[in-house]
Design a protein around this motif. Structure first.
Motif, PDB file in Angstrom:
ATOM      1  N   VAL A   2      11.846  -0.575 -16.662  1.00  0.00           N
ATOM      2  CA  VAL A   2      11.319  -1.014 -15.375  1.00  0.00           C
ATOM      3  C   VAL A   2      11.978  -0.188 -14.278  1.00  0.00           C
ATOM      4  CG1 VAL A   2      11.130  -2.927 -13.753  1.00  0.00           C
ATOM      5  CG2 VAL A   2      10.934  -3.348 -16.212  1.00  0.00           C
ATOM      6  N   ARG A   3      11.174   0.408 -13.431  1.00  0.00           N
ATOM      7  CA  ARG A   3      11.708   1.166 -12.302  1.00  0.00           C
ATOM      8  C   ARG A   3      11.581   0.317 -11.045  1.00  0.00           C
ATOM      9  NH1 ARG A   3       9.359   5.292  -8.811  1.00  0.00           N
ATOM     10  NH2 ARG A   3      11.014   6.586  -7.947  1.00  0.00           N
ATOM     11  N   LEU A   4      12.675   0.216 -10.314  1.00  0.00           N
ATOM     12  CA  LEU A   4      12.716  -0.593  -9.107  1.00  0.00           C
ATOM     13  C   LEU A   4      13.009   0.307  -7.911  1.00  0.00           C
ATOM     14  CD1 LEU A   4      14.924  -3.535 -10.443  1.00  0.00           C
ATOM     15  CD2 LEU A   4      12.438  -3.451 -10.310  1.00  0.00           C
ATOM     16  N   SER A  17      17.024  -8.680  12.793  1.00  0.00           N
ATOM     17  CA  SER A  17      16.477  -9.016  11.482  1.00  0.00           C
ATOM     18  C   SER A  17      15.971  -7.769  10.778  1.00  0.00           C
ATOM     19  CB  SER A  17      15.314 -10.007  11.636  1.00  0.00           C
ATOM     20  OG  SER A  17      15.744 -11.217  12.213  1.00  0.00           O
ATOM     21  N   LEU A  18      15.957  -7.841   9.465  1.00  0.00           N
ATOM     22  CA  LEU A  18      15.382  -6.809   8.611  1.00  0.00           C
ATOM     23  C   LEU A  18      14.733  -7.496   7.421  1.00  0.00           C
ATOM     24  CD1 LEU A  18      18.008  -3.913   8.233  1.00  0.00           C
ATOM     25  CD2 LEU A  18      15.746  -3.733   9.278  1.00  0.00           C
ATOM     26  N   ARG A  19      13.705  -6.858   6.871  1.00  0.00           N
ATOM     27  CA  ARG A  19      13.140  -7.332   5.615  1.00  0.00           C
ATOM     28  C   ARG A  19      13.201  -6.210   4.598  1.00  0.00           C
ATOM     29  NH1 ARG A  19       7.154  -9.554   3.864  1.00  0.00           N
ATOM     30  NH2 ARG A  19       6.640  -7.330   4.043  1.00  0.00           N
ATOM     31  N   LEU A  20      13.926  -6.454   3.537  1.00  0.00           N
ATOM     32  CA  LEU A  20      14.005  -5.506   2.438  1.00  0.00           C
ATOM     33  C   LEU A  20      12.915  -5.808   1.423  1.00  0.00           C
ATOM     34  CD1 LEU A  20      17.863  -5.420   1.793  1.00  0.00           C
ATOM     35  CD2 LEU A  20      16.516  -4.141   3.473  1.00  0.00           C
ATOM     36  N   SER A  21      12.413  -4.752   0.804  1.00  0.00           N
ATOM     37  CA  SER A  21      11.422  -4.894  -0.248  1.00  0.00           C
ATOM     38  C   SER A  21      11.915  -4.205  -1.509  1.00  0.00           C
ATOM     39  CB  SER A  21      10.083  -4.274   0.173  1.00  0.00           C
ATOM     40  OG  SER A  21       9.570  -4.913   1.312  1.00  0.00           O
ATOM     41  N   CYS A  22      11.483  -4.714  -2.633  1.00  0.00           N
ATOM     42  CA  CYS A  22      11.802  -4.113  -3.927  1.00  0.00           C
ATOM     43  C   CYS A  22      10.520  -4.137  -4.742  1.00  0.00           C
ATOM     44  CB  CYS A  22      12.906  -4.894  -4.616  1.00  0.00           C
ATOM     45  SG  CYS A  22      13.208  -4.406  -6.329  1.00  0.00           S
ATOM     46  N   THR A  23      10.009  -2.962  -5.050  1.00  0.00           N
ATOM     47  CA  THR A  23       8.761  -2.861  -5.794  1.00  0.00           C
ATOM     48  C   THR A  23       9.034  -2.359  -7.203  1.00  0.00           C
ATOM     49  OG1 THR A  23       7.535  -2.417  -3.764  1.00  0.00           O
ATOM     50  CG2 THR A  23       6.465  -1.834  -5.831  1.00  0.00           C
ATOM     51  N   ALA A  24       8.420  -3.018  -8.178  1.00  0.00           N
ATOM     52  CA  ALA A  24       8.629  -2.681  -9.579  1.00  0.00           C
ATOM     53  C   ALA A  24       7.462  -1.871 -10.112  1.00  0.00           C
ATOM     54  CB  ALA A  24       8.795  -3.949 -10.396  1.00  0.00           C
ATOM     55  N   SER A  25       7.765  -1.074 -11.125  1.00  0.00           N
ATOM     56  CA  SER A  25       6.762  -0.163 -11.677  1.00  0.00           C
ATOM     57  C   SER A  25       5.877  -0.815 -12.734  1.00  0.00           C
ATOM     58  CB  SER A  25       7.455   1.055 -12.287  1.00  0.00           C
ATOM     59  OG  SER A  25       8.324   0.645 -13.337  1.00  0.00           O
TER      60      SER A  25
END
Length: 124
Positions: A2-4, A17-25
């Motif tokens: 799995v690539r993140l 404020s900040l919003r982090l995202s993490c997208t998986a392959s």
């Protein structure tokens, strides 16, 4: 495998404020508990928050409770970390991680896949 990939970091001021995202392959993302960790300069990597595959369970470290919110959208294979009321001590590289077993955990050693990290800097 799995690539993140994390995104959303940056330089902000105290209270912003900040919003982090993490997208998986992979679509198998939807079956994995996920977590956010962070590592400040000169310090060990520490747990921030975790979320179960179905979003029914979430855990937070005490220092982010009430300020950060973890969430996920399995249709987009993406996890988020909404960070509000940021403080200089939140400055770190933030990593997302996926665990290949069903129960969510707080320790980094329990996670099998990691992103490359995204840097968050909070100025005073």
């Amino acid at each position: 495998q799995v690539r993140l990939v994390e995104s959303g970091g940056g330089l902000v001021q105290t209270g912003d404020s900040l919003r982090l995202s993490c997208t998986a392959s992979q679509r198998t993302f939807s079956t994995y508990p996920m977590g956010w960790f962070r590592q400040a300069p000169g310090k060990e990597r520490e747990f921030v928050a975790a979320i179960s595959a179905s979003s029914s369970l979430t855990y937070y470290e005490d220092f982010v409770k009430g300020r950060f919110t973890i969430s996920r959208d399995n249709t987009k294979s993406t996890m988020y970390l909404q960070m509000n009321s940021l403080k200089p001590e939140d400055t770190a590289v933030y990593y997302c991680a996926a665990r290949a077993y069903s129960n969510i955990m707080r320790d980094a050693a329990s996670y099998h896949y990691w992103g490359q990290g995204t840097r968050v800097t909070v100025s005073a």
